[in-house]
Design a protein around this motif. Structure first.
Motif, PDB file in Angstrom:
ATOM      1  N   GLY A  11       0.797  -1.220   0.000  1.00 40.28           N
ATOM      2  CA  GLY A  11       0.000   0.000   0.000  1.00 40.28           C
ATOM      3  C   GLY A  11       0.828   1.266   0.000  1.00 40.28           C
ATOM      4  O   GLY A  11       1.970   1.292  -0.451  1.00 40.28           O
ATOM      5  N   GLU A  12       0.228   2.309   0.556  1.00 39.94           N
ATOM      6  CA  GLU A  12       0.816   3.649   0.489  1.00 39.94           C
ATOM      7  C   GLU A  12       0.901   4.263   1.878  1.00 39.94           C
ATOM      8  O   GLU A  12      -0.057   4.204   2.654  1.00 39.94           O
ATOM      9  N   CYS A  13       2.031   4.856   2.179  1.00 44.27           N
ATOM     10  CA  CYS A  13       2.164   5.709   3.357  1.00 44.27           C
ATOM     11  C   CYS A  13       2.373   7.140   2.875  1.00 44.27           C
ATOM     12  O   CYS A  13       3.088   7.376   1.897  1.00 44.27           O
ATOM     13  N   MET A  14       1.730   8.075   3.554  1.00 47.53           N
ATOM     14  CA  MET A  14       1.823   9.480   3.162  1.00 47.53           C
ATOM     15  C   MET A  14       2.336  10.344   4.306  1.00 47.53           C
ATOM     16  O   MET A  14       2.365   9.921   5.465  1.00 47.53           O
ATOM     17  N   ILE A  15       2.732  11.532   3.972  1.00 48.72           N
ATOM     18  CA  ILE A  15       3.032  12.540   4.974  1.00 48.72           C
ATOM     19  C   ILE A  15       1.700  12.981   5.571  1.00 48.72           C
ATOM     20  O   ILE A  15       0.774  13.333   4.848  1.00 48.72           O
ATOM     21  N   GLU A  16       1.586  12.935   6.892  1.00 45.77           N
ATOM     22  CA  GLU A  16       0.331  13.275   7.576  1.00 45.77           C
ATOM     23  C   GLU A  16       0.482  14.606   8.302  1.00 45.77           C
ATOM     24  O   GLU A  16       1.438  14.803   9.058  1.00 45.77           O
ATOM     25  N   LEU A  17      -0.442  15.515   8.063  1.00 44.17           N
ATOM     26  CA  LEU A  17      -0.502  16.783   8.790  1.00 44.17           C
ATOM     27  C   LEU A  17      -1.774  16.790   9.622  1.00 44.17           C
ATOM     28  O   LEU A  17      -2.874  16.656   9.082  1.00 44.17           O
ATOM     29  N   SER A 136      -5.505  -3.313   0.623  1.00 44.91           N
ATOM     30  CA  SER A 136      -6.776  -2.635   0.875  1.00 44.91           C
ATOM     31  C   SER A 136      -7.361  -2.059  -0.402  1.00 44.91           C
ATOM     32  O   SER A 136      -6.721  -2.056  -1.463  1.00 44.91           O
ATOM     33  N   GLY A 137      -8.565  -1.524  -0.271  1.00 43.73           N
ATOM     34  CA  GLY A 137      -9.189  -0.843  -1.394  1.00 43.73           C
ATOM     35  C   GLY A 137      -8.412   0.387  -1.820  1.00 43.73           C
ATOM     36  O   GLY A 137      -8.422   0.758  -3.004  1.00 43.73           O
ATOM     37  N   ILE A 138      -7.732   1.026  -0.883  1.00 44.09           N
ATOM     38  CA  ILE A 138      -6.889   2.177  -1.232  1.00 44.09           C
ATOM     39  C   ILE A 138      -5.685   1.703  -2.040  1.00 44.09           C
ATOM     40  O   ILE A 138      -5.283   2.355  -3.007  1.00 44.09           O
ATOM     41  N   THR A 139      -5.116   0.555  -1.668  1.00 44.07           N
ATOM     42  CA  THR A 139      -4.044  -0.039  -2.468  1.00 44.07           C
ATOM     43  C   THR A 139      -4.515  -0.212  -3.905  1.00 44.07           C
ATOM     44  O   THR A 139      -3.817   0.168  -4.856  1.00 44.07           O
ATOM     45  N   LEU A 140      -5.694  -0.799  -4.072  1.00 37.36           N
ATOM     46  CA  LEU A 140      -6.249  -1.013  -5.406  1.00 37.36           C
ATOM     47  C   LEU A 140      -6.315   0.284  -6.196  1.00 37.36           C
ATOM     48  O   LEU A 140      -5.969   0.329  -7.378  1.00 37.36           O
ATOM     49  N   ALA A 141      -6.797   1.335  -5.550  1.00 38.24           N
ATOM     50  CA  ALA A 141      -6.998   2.611  -6.241  1.00 38.24           C
ATOM     51  C   ALA A 141      -5.681   3.245  -6.677  1.00 38.24           C
ATOM     52  O   ALA A 141      -5.536   3.679  -7.823  1.00 38.24           O
ATOM     53  N   VAL A 142      -4.703   3.283  -5.773  1.00 41.07           N
ATOM     54  CA  VAL A 142      -3.475   4.026  -6.078  1.00 41.07           C
ATOM     55  C   VAL A 142      -2.549   3.267  -7.021  1.00 41.07           C
ATOM     56  O   VAL A 142      -1.704   3.883  -7.684  1.00 41.07           O
ATOM     57  N   LEU A 143      -2.688   1.951  -7.130  1.00 40.84           N
ATOM     58  CA  LEU A 143      -1.813   1.187  -8.025  1.00 40.84           C
ATOM     59  C   LEU A 143      -2.131   1.428  -9.496  1.00 40.84           C
ATOM     60  O   LEU A 143      -1.277   1.202 -10.361  1.00 40.84           O
ATOM     61  N   GLY A 144      -3.361   1.842  -9.807  1.00 45.43           N
ATOM     62  CA  GLY A 144      -3.718   2.069 -11.205  1.00 45.43           C
ATOM     63  C   GLY A 144      -4.018   0.773 -11.937  1.00 45.43           C
ATOM     64  O   GLY A 144      -3.897  -0.325 -11.390  1.00 45.43           O
ATOM     65  N   TYR A 171     -12.984   1.796   0.970  1.00 52.59           N
ATOM     66  CA  TYR A 171     -13.393   2.435  -0.287  1.00 52.59           C
ATOM     67  C   TYR A 171     -13.374   3.951  -0.142  1.00 52.59           C
ATOM     68  O   TYR A 171     -14.018   4.507   0.753  1.00 52.59           O
ATOM     69  N   ARG A 172     -12.611   4.621  -1.038  1.00 49.14           N
ATOM     70  CA  ARG A 172     -12.529   6.086  -1.047  1.00 49.14           C
ATOM     71  C   ARG A 172     -12.917   6.572  -2.442  1.00 49.14           C
ATOM     72  O   ARG A 172     -12.111   6.503  -3.378  1.00 49.14           O
ATOM     73  N   PRO A 173     -14.154   7.040  -2.613  1.00 50.09           N
ATOM     74  CA  PRO A 173     -14.666   7.396  -3.955  1.00 50.09           C
ATOM     75  C   PRO A 173     -13.770   8.348  -4.735  1.00 50.09           C
ATOM     76  O   PRO A 173     -13.621   8.202  -5.951  1.00 50.09           O
ATOM     77  N   ARG A 174     -13.146   9.303  -4.042  1.00 53.92           N
ATOM     78  CA  ARG A 174     -12.364  10.322  -4.757  1.00 53.92           C
ATOM     79  C   ARG A 174     -11.127   9.747  -5.441  1.00 53.92           C
ATOM     80  O   ARG A 174     -10.528  10.396  -6.301  1.00 53.92           O
ATOM     81  N   LEU A 175     -10.727   8.534  -5.058  1.00 56.59           N
ATOM     82  CA  LEU A 175      -9.547   7.919  -5.663  1.00 56.59           C
ATOM     83  C   LEU A 175      -9.865   7.198  -6.971  1.00 56.59           C
ATOM     84  O   LEU A 175      -8.954   6.742  -7.655  1.00 56.59           O
TER      85      LEU A 175
END
Length: 301
Positions: A11-17, A136-144, A171-175
């Motif tokens: 998956g993805e790790c991001m910078i969190e603010l 995860s579903g976010i993994t699915l989205a960001v991998l393209g 599930y994140r619709p915006r992705l």
């Protein structure tokens, strides 16, 4: 399962603010599968290894991420560092009830090329050798599109070799370009899942299921389905049985970030250690109840 399972989380790790009440910003790192990896590592202790699979840049934030993951005991052998690229970034804003809103900057994130580079080939070849592959579903989205196809091949091969596939629906619709694309991607991978950790609200948002009965009916071939329902009891179907495990009541909710991720991690850790689904769900509730009383995704060890 082996007594010392090898687990890979993709998956993805991001910078969190974190946006504080006084207007200041606190910087840390987070992402659903990374949160799960850290909590899984903590819950498992020495009873297995946890590797994180992602792509980062060659910048100072990526350096700091790797240092933090190493300090948490995560394996970094499957982390790619792509020259000139950066991680994604997000900001958490929370209201008086602890509910959060996310603002994202992630379109150019390095993880989008995680499975398309030459360096990805040995990683993809190694993944089916793990005892557990988690995404995860976010993994699915960001991998393209290309990355999703390669992931699907990996899941098929993992199961063929006797490994288990674990999926958190997040599930994140915006992705996604549209809901139809997301539905197709989810349905294809759900056909290769052994343990489905599903959030009821996400199932409703993606597929339009009206209640838990429709969710369970949608996945007759998945051996173990766990339906997370926030502060309500989670529902589990496993080995032909259905039962509910009540959540733990929390007086003051500070921040619900990573509540689902921590539940999933503790649930999986308990199952890997030989716990029953009911015992695993209680462990999940226990950890999530602690996480939501602290700001940010990762609570102090």
């Amino acid at each position: 399962m082996t007594t010392q399972p090898r687990i890979a989380l993709i998956g993805e790790c991001m910078i969190e603010l974190q946006h504080r009440a006084d207007g200041s910003l606190h910087q840390s790192f987070g992402g659903d599968t990374l949160n799960a990896a850290v909590y899984l590592r903590r819950e498992l202790g020495d009873l297995g290894s946890v590797d994180y699979v992602t792509a980062l840049g060659d910048d100072s934030f990526s350096d700091a991420m790797c240092a933090q993951w190493q300090a948490e005991g995560l394996g970094l052998g499957r982390v790619q560092r792509l020259p000139g690229r950066l991680p994604g970034l997000y900001c958490i804003q929370t209201d008086a009830n602890g509910e959060r809103k996310f603002l994202y900057w992630r379109n150019e994130a390095a993880v989008r090329d995680c499975f398309t580079t030459a360096a990805a080939e040995p990683i993809l070849a190694a993944l089916p050798g793990y005892d557990v592959v988690y995404f995860s579903g976010i993994t699915l989205a960001v991998l393209g599109v290309v990355g999703r196809e390669r992931l699907l091949q990996t899941l098929v091969e993992t199961r063929r070799r006797g490994g288990k596939v674990v999926f958190d629906n997040n599930y994140r619709p915006r992705l996604w370009a549209d809901v139809a694309t997301a539905r197709e991607a989810y349905r294809r991978v759900l056909a290769e899942v052994d343990i489905a950790l599903l959030t009821e609200d996400d199932e409703r948002g993606l597929f339009g299921y009206e209640d838990s009965e429709q969710v369970f009916a949608a996945y007759p071939s998945i051996a173990e389905v766990v339906l997370k329902r926030g502060a309500d009891a989670c529902l589990i179907r496993c080995a032909g049985e259905r039962f509910a495990v009540p959540a733990l009541k929390v007086e003051t909710v500070v921040d619900t970030t990573a509540a689902g991720d921590s539940f999933s991690a503790a649930y999986l850790a308990s199952r890997l250690k030989g716990g029953s689904p009911a015992e695993a769900a209680l462990a999940g509730h226990r950890l999530a109840s602690r996480v939501i009383q602290v700001p940010g995704a990762l609570i102090p060890r």
